[in-house]
Design an enzyme around this catalytic site. Structure first.
Site, PDB file in Angstrom:
ATOM      1  CB  CYS A  89     -27.923 -16.460 -19.443  1.00 55.78           C
ATOM      2  SG  CYS A  89     -27.480 -15.222 -18.466  1.00 55.78           S
ATOM      3  CB  CYS A 106     -23.601 -12.561 -21.952  1.00 59.33           C
ATOM      4  SG  CYS A 106     -24.437 -10.865 -21.539  1.00 59.33           S
TER       5      CYS A 106
END
EC number: 2.3.1.9
Length: 427
Positions: free
Chosen positions: A413, A126
């Site tokens: 994150c 991500c």
């Protein structure tokens, strides 16, 4: 000092061993100081993105690389520079199965950049889009290049299913979804990322109703931001061509309109049936989209007569236990603030990627930051989370949303227990 200078001018035989050692150390220090490199200032001169499409929605007919091309081309046009000035490109992209060789190369050539333009595809799950910006910034800081494009792209609607190679077993073959296998599964604990988030919710005592309330607020903020034109400077329209039908022009994010607040508290939990907290409503969705930024040195901006929007101040990566990935941004953010000597009170706006509502609530709690300064125009829960794009999207959004002189800190994150964070200042 005069005595020391006289001693230094004296012959080697007239110096004591201690003095000779002192002379050597002084000369070493002088050489080190003189040769210390100075990093170049890096500025953002444009930041654009496509609208974010829902899963199998308005943008699903376009492959990842086409979305990347559109975002790149839009960023270069907004910057007002010739495409030939772009010397290199980095693009984040996670789910590359079936996309063909070198996705970033496809995006670069699709955007009309010269055939000689080098490119690299970045996969940090991500955080890929943000990591692409970080790596481009490093190249610019050290003078390797002076104008670059960086961002992220993902079409989760077009991710294929796969089967293992080999003889066909009795009973048929098993297909695996690469979205889950390569994008959303913790390979170390053999659990879904949502199960990791449930673990964090339990550790930090973050209840379901807190997460539902946060999700509703995210949708409310996104709707208000669109109505107020907050995304007007960053979102570029995308034309979707369907054979035998009129072209469709997609101008807005699709996801934030697809919510029924009355159903949010009634939904079943997804990853933990007993005492679970995470649902389809308070987690991010599967989406399609791309974002790109044009970065250059301050010197190149002056040479090209371009007005910078913001400057890159600092960035950092951090890592924790894979199951604890939701709190990894806490560490990356802390590293950035420590490196530049700023306090959390100095930050005007925060972007904490909403992989899950839990992630933002956990980071707000651990960092002790003002919730009213976090994701003020909504986030991935309501806007969508094309995983290779999101890190670039939140940096780009800060670029437009901040006021002159303000600092903004974006963090995200990533699977495996990692995170990235970037501090920018509006110019």
């Amino acid at each position: 000092m005069a005595v020391l200078a006289a001693l230094l001018r004296g012959g080697a035989r007239s110096r004591s061993p201690l003095l000779r050692r002192l002379v050597q150390e002084i000369r070493y220090v002088e050489r080190s100081y003189v040769s210390k490199p100075t990093l170049k200032e890096v500025v953002i001169v444009s930041a654009t993105r496509t609208p974010i499409g829902s899963f199998l929605g308005s943008l699903s007919l376009l492959p990842t690389t086409k979305l990347g091309s559109i975002a790149m081309q839009g960023a270069i046009e907004k910057a007002g520079i010739p495409k030939e000035e772009v010397k290199e490109a980095y693009m984040g992209n996670v789910l590359q199965g079936g996309e063909g060789q070198a996705p970033a190369r496809q995006a670069v050539l699709g955007a009309g950049l010269p055939i000689s333009t080098p490119r690299t595809t970045i996969n940090k799950v991500c955080a890929s889009g943000m990591k692409a910006i970080m790596m481009a910034s490093q190249s610019l800081m050290c003078g390797h290049q002076d104008v670059m494009v960086a961002g992220g792209m993902e079409s989760m609607s077009n991710v294929p299913y796969v089967m293992n190679r080999g003889s066909t077993p009795y009973g048929g073959v098993k297909l695996e979804d690469l979205i889950v296998k390569d994008g959303l599964t913790d390979v170390y604990n053999k659990i879904h990322m949502g199960s990791c988030a449930e673990n964090t919710a339990k550790k930090l005592n973050i209840a379901r109703d807190e997460q539902d309330a946060y999700a509703i607020n995210s949708y409310t903020r996104s709707k208000a931001a669109w109505e107020a034109g907050k995304f007007g400077n960053e979102v570029i329209p995308v034309t979707v061509t369907v054979k035998g039908q009129p072209d469709v022009v997609v101008k807005e994010d699709e996801e934030y309109k697809r919510v029924d607040f009355s159903k949010v508290p009634k939904l079943k939990t997804v990853f933990q049936k007993e005492n679970g907290t995470i649902t389809a409503a308070n987690a991010s969705t599967l989406n399609d989209g791309a974002a790109a930024l044009v970065l250059m040195t301050a010197g190149a901006a002056k040479r090209l007569n371009v007005t910078p929007l913001a400057r890159i101040v600092a960035f950092a990566d951090a890592a924790v236990e894979p199951i604890d990935f939701p709190i990894a941004p806490v560490h990356a953010v802390s590293m950035v603030l420590k490196d530049v000597g700023l306090k959390k009170e100095d930050i005007a706006m925060w972007e904490v990627n909403e992989a899950f509502s839990l992630v933002v609530l956990a980071n707000i709690k651990m960092l002790e930051i003002d919730p009213q300064k976090v994701n003020i125009n909504g986030g991935a829960v309501s806007l969508g989370h094309p995983i290779g794009m999101s890190g670039a999207r939140i940096v780009g959004h800060l670029t437009h949303a901040l006021k002159q002189g303000e600092y903004g800190l974006a963090s995200i994150c990533n699977g495996g227990g990692g995170a990235s964070a970037m501090l920018i200042q509006k110019l």
